[in-house]
Write an enzyme that holds these catalytic residues in place. Structure first.
Site, mmCIF file in Angstrom:
data_model
loop_
_atom_site.group_PDB
_atom_site.id
_atom_site.type_symbol
_atom_site.label_atom_id
_atom_site.label_comp_id
_atom_site.label_asym_id
_atom_site.label_seq_id
_atom_site.Cartn_x
_atom_site.Cartn_y
_atom_site.Cartn_z
ATOM 1 N N LYS A 166 -7.533 -0.026 11.013
ATOM 2 C CA LYS A 166 -7.532 -1.153 10.089
ATOM 3 C C LYS A 166 -6.468 -2.143 10.543
ATOM 4 O O LYS A 166 -5.287 -1.817 10.610
ATOM 5 C CB LYS A 166 -7.241 -0.660 8.668
ATOM 6 N N CYS B 84 0.822 -1.217 0.000
ATOM 7 C CA CYS B 84 0.000 0.000 0.000
ATOM 8 C C CYS B 84 0.853 1.263 0.000
ATOM 9 O O CYS B 84 0.328 2.374 0.037
ATOM 10 C CB CYS B 84 -0.919 0.019 1.217
ATOM 11 N N LYS C 166 -12.082 -1.863 10.772
ATOM 12 C CA LYS C 166 -12.021 -2.945 9.798
ATOM 13 C C LYS C 166 -11.038 -4.018 10.245
ATOM 14 O O LYS C 166 -9.941 -3.656 10.636
ATOM 15 C CB LYS C 166 -11.560 -2.342 8.471
#
Ligand code: PBG
Length: 305
Positions: free
Chosen positions: A176, A111, A229
């Site tokens: 996350k 990412c 998440k």
């Protein structure tokens, strides 16, 4: 009459995968009932989604071309940018959110930018900000950074404000976790890291207080909606975040959570529809306002009955 928690179609956001080309609707092997669409097919599907009363979709792009820096993510004619234009043009009243992250665009699948096997936090911020800006320019209603680089919400906010997009909200994937429940998504988006894992930027599952710090930072930097998440193994985090900040909270009922239920239901081991509804209402009960879920269409069909 005395039910304390309500699940409504209004709470649902439907994640959709977009690929290049025409006439494509490919089912994802590990996610039965979930597809990758080319822009033309996506538009048809999104019309049905809107017709069910689902207020929003979140788009994930799978480009044809990947490189070290994920440069295709910035292409104004890229797959997500084209999808946003088509949906805003053809599907009225549907809110279009875009996922902002370069993992589907980088050859290494991380990412962030990578140098000597290390993820480079700060140099990645510029790319993410330009990516968010190009989504806004294409007409996105909201951007949702999912990369977990530190400082990206502030950096994206600045880029949007500096270019006249003051009114585009940011939904940040604030807490996350480095979760194995993302497995099927990585097949769907072809984004499995080619080396190492995401533990240097995503959160360690045993940590809860750190999630509150992550959320506080994102709010300070200008996040409008904060996300936890995954959802199911992290209901306590959703609850704590809602209580601590009283901010709009989104929860991502991720791919692995979907696939587990589908696999068990397809084997006849449980009642898939009822388990789905029980799971979704539990996420609401924990404190989530919005639920991003691959179940959105099926749940909407039941809720609309
Ligand atoms: C990163 C991203 C991921 C998901 C959403 N955005 C995958 C990851 O961090 O590896 C996962 C969603 C899901 O599992 O349903 N762009």
């Amino acid at each position: 009459m005395v039910r304390e928690t309500r699940l409504s179609v209004d709470n649902l956001v439907y994640p959709m995968f977009v690929v290049c080309g025409k006439g494509k609707k490919e089912e994802i092997g590990s996610m039965p009932g979930v597809f990758r669409f080319s822009v033309d097919m996506l538009t048809k599907e999104a019309q049905e989604v809107a017709g069910l009363g689902i207020p929003a979709v979140i788009l994930f792009g799978i480009p044809d071309r990947k490189d070290e820096t994920g440069s295709e993510a910035l292409n104004p004619k890229g797959v997500v940018q084209e999808a946003v234009r088509a949906l805003k043009d053809k599907v009225h009243g549907l809110t279009v959110i875009t996922d902002v992250c370069i993992d589907e665009y980088t050859s290494h699948g991380h990412c962030g930018l990578v140098k000597d096997g290390q993820i480079l936090n700060d140099p990645t911020l510029e790319i993410l900000s330009r990516m968010a800006l190009s989504h806004a320019e294409a007409g996105a209603d909201m951007v949702a950074p999912s990369d977990m680089m530190d400082g990206r919400v502030g950096s994206i906010r600045k880029a949007l404000d500096g270019n006249g997009f003051h009114d585009i909200p940011i939904m940040s994937y604030a807490a996350k976790y480095a979760s194995l429940f993302y497995g099927p998504f990585r097949e769907a988006a072809d984004s499995t890291p080619k080396f190492g894992d995401r533990r240097s930027y995503q959160m360690d599952p045993p940590n809860a207080i750190e999630a509150l710090r992550e959320v506080a930072l994102d709010i300070e930097e200008g996040a409008d909606i904060i996300m936890v998440k995954p959802a199911l193994a992290y209901l306590d985090i959703i609850y704590r975040v809602k209580n601590e900040f009283n901010y709009p909270v989104a929860a991502y009922n991720v791919s692995g959570e979907y696939s587990m239920v589908r696999a068990a239901a397809n084997s006849g081991w449980l009642d898939g529809d009822r388990v789905m509804m029980e799971i979704l209402v539990s996420i609401r009960r924990a404190g989530a306002d919005l639920i991003l879920t691959y179940f959105a269409r099926d749940a909407a069909r039941i809720l609309n009955k």
